[in-house]
Design a protein around this motif. Sequence first.
Motif, PDB file in Angstrom:
ATOM      1  N   SER A  61       0.691  -1.405   0.354  1.00  0.00           N
ATOM      2  CA  SER A  61      -0.034  -0.102  -0.416  1.00  0.00           C
ATOM      3  C   SER A  61       0.985   1.325  -0.167  1.00  0.00           C
ATOM      4  O   SER A  61       1.647   1.458   0.767  1.00  0.00           O
ATOM      5  N   TRP A  62       0.941   2.124  -0.759  1.00  0.00           N
ATOM      6  CA  TRP A  62       1.379   3.380  -0.917  1.00  0.00           C
ATOM      7  C   TRP A  62       0.629   4.214  -0.908  1.00  0.00           C
ATOM      8  O   TRP A  62      -0.280   4.264  -1.274  1.00  0.00           O
ATOM      9  N   GLN A  63       1.950   5.671  -1.060  1.00  0.00           N
ATOM     10  CA  GLN A  63       1.125   7.034  -0.416  1.00  0.00           C
ATOM     11  C   GLN A  63       1.605   7.929  -1.224  1.00  0.00           C
ATOM     12  O   GLN A  63       3.434   7.772  -1.300  1.00  0.00           O
ATOM     13  N   PHE A  64       1.300   9.283  -2.436  1.00  0.00           N
ATOM     14  CA  PHE A  64       2.289   9.906  -2.427  1.00  0.00           C
ATOM     15  C   PHE A  64       1.443  11.257  -2.150  1.00  0.00           C
ATOM     16  O   PHE A  64       0.380  11.224  -2.479  1.00  0.00           O
ATOM     17  N   TYR A  65       1.942  11.813  -1.853  1.00  0.00           N
ATOM     18  CA  TYR A  65       2.060  13.902  -1.829  1.00  0.00           C
ATOM     19  C   TYR A  65       2.881  14.466  -2.409  1.00  0.00           C
ATOM     20  O   TYR A  65       3.925  14.632  -2.276  1.00  0.00           O
ATOM     21  N   GLY A  66       1.353  15.980  -3.457  1.00  0.00           N
ATOM     22  CA  GLY A  66       2.347  16.681  -3.721  1.00  0.00           C
ATOM     23  C   GLY A  66       2.981  16.698  -5.075  1.00  0.00           C
ATOM     24  O   GLY A  66       1.955  15.966  -6.436  1.00  0.00           O
ATOM     25  N   ASP A  67       4.330  17.234  -5.828  1.00  0.00           N
ATOM     26  CA  ASP A  67       5.116  16.738  -7.141  1.00  0.00           C
ATOM     27  C   ASP A  67       5.925  16.100  -7.614  1.00  0.00           C
ATOM     28  O   ASP A  67       6.604  16.155  -6.374  1.00  0.00           O
ATOM     29  N   ASN A  68       5.958  15.272  -7.929  1.00  0.00           N
ATOM     30  CA  ASN A  68       7.235  14.249  -8.561  1.00  0.00           C
ATOM     31  C   ASN A  68       8.347  15.048  -9.552  1.00  0.00           C
ATOM     32  O   ASN A  68       8.321  14.354 -10.527  1.00  0.00           O
TER      33      ASN A  68
END
Length: 455
Positions: A376-383
């Motif tokens: 389970s992954w999460q990503f926040y913001g700008d890559n």
Amino acid sequence: MAEKHFKYVILGGGVAAGYAAREFVKLGLNPGELAIISKESVAPYERPALSKGYLFPQDVHNLSFAKLTIYSMVLQDYQGFMSVLAVAEKDCFQNGMLRKDITFMAGIELMLGTEIVKADLASKTLTSAADVIIKYDILIIATGSTVIRLSDFGVQGADANNIFYLREIDDADKLVAAIHAKKDGKAVIVGGGYIGLELGAALKINNLDVTMVYPEPWCMPRLFTAGIAAFYEGYYANKGIKIIKGTVAVGFDSDANGDVTAVKLKDGRVLEADIVVVGVGGRPLITLFKGQVEEEKGGIKTDGFFKTSIPDVYAVGDVATFPLKLYNEQRRVEHVDHARKSAEQAVKAIKAAEEGKPIEEYDYLPYFYSRSFDLSWQFYGDNVGDTILFGDNDPTSAKPKFGTYWIKEGKVVGVFLESGSPEENKSIAKVAKLQPPVQDPEQLEKEGLAFASKI
Ligand SMILES: Cc1cc2nc3c(=O)[nH]c(=O)nc-3n(C[C@H](O)[C@H](O)[C@H](O)COP(=O)(O)OP(=O)(O)OC[C@H]3O[C@@H](n4cnc5c(N)ncnc54)[C@H](O)[C@@H]3O)c2cc1C
């Protein structure tokens, strides 16, 4: 010709529509004021579940679709709903938690199985395929996206049976039927994005022999770095999923019944297949409004209240290209968190305008997530910018936990985390929002997640 009139019409019956309806009820809605028009035959539901819990093998289809419904949100039992929602995608097909009587929806007209084929924004009129005219005072466009099909590119044999795309509940139902019919058979997944990775896992869990094919050097290249992708590819390989990179499907063989039997690859290889799932992307459904409303970046241009260039017309969810305040640019976001929040913002704005009150502009922090197997992954913001990988990203570890920081102009602008706890996920969101400066990238790599926890 039948004609109906509503104060508010939501065109589309997906995630954004459900959350907009809930917000209307929350802020005060009189019976008969709101209609939701959807070409799907079911009430709005949490679409991400279609590639996760909905496909799990526990005889899920004995439980009614109503478990997915987000009408339960309109019960005005907000806390209760949120706790249900938290587990919904994981569990919704394994217990009856979301099974709800939807008669409480009395007062909202649900026009299901109704496809709108013409929209005239000047005269505030929608026309359905069955020639019903629907007039509105205020329209919320929530038509979402549709999948890109291999037949759109003329790929040979792409119309064979058992080649699936996944967008709506009907697609998922057909796929589940094929999983049952082709028990222990061979599945080929075309595409290495969200859908490809989630479907690869779901089909493996259903005991199919799974091969994934994608042209890029690693999976999810739009978000993942090579380091992140290496973990998931290794993990999938350990689960017995074969991955073929750097080539594409150029044709399909089928038998006398028209059922797919093989996938032909550009590099000459031929893969046996009983089921093919294609996940090669989507595009927003905005053709109904072409030439009538301002567009940008492939979507309908809105302001920070999701108002379009046409008075009384709002656009939310996948179709909206809105001002992303944090990065000072217009963006379109095809993720569920934004679908929910943009819908709520639009309804708040509609209600506030009626009451002559101001509200704050939308201030969104991009948030994406995915789940497959036990991951389970999460990503926040700008890559964007340089990246720093931290933690244990060995796919054979008993409890892998790793992440990546994206650094632009000396500040952390994006954070990815696999297997974070709720607190850890909260802290990476905070980092992405606050964008703390980074003095020493080596130190950041050493600190890893501890850096986020301190913020
Ligand atoms: C299988 C799958 C898994 C996903 N998993 C994730 C995930 O894990 N994380 C994440 O962040 N995002 C995920 N997404 C993306 C997310 O679901 C979408 O971003 C979200 O659903 C967008 O909401 P929406 O309301 O804008 O569009 P949708 O939910 O697509 O709803 C659009 C609705 O409009 C209807 N419609 C369209 N045109 C017409 C018309 N002319 N007449 C009548 N009705 C019409 C459609 O039938 C549909 O009901 C996933 C998407 C899919 C398909």
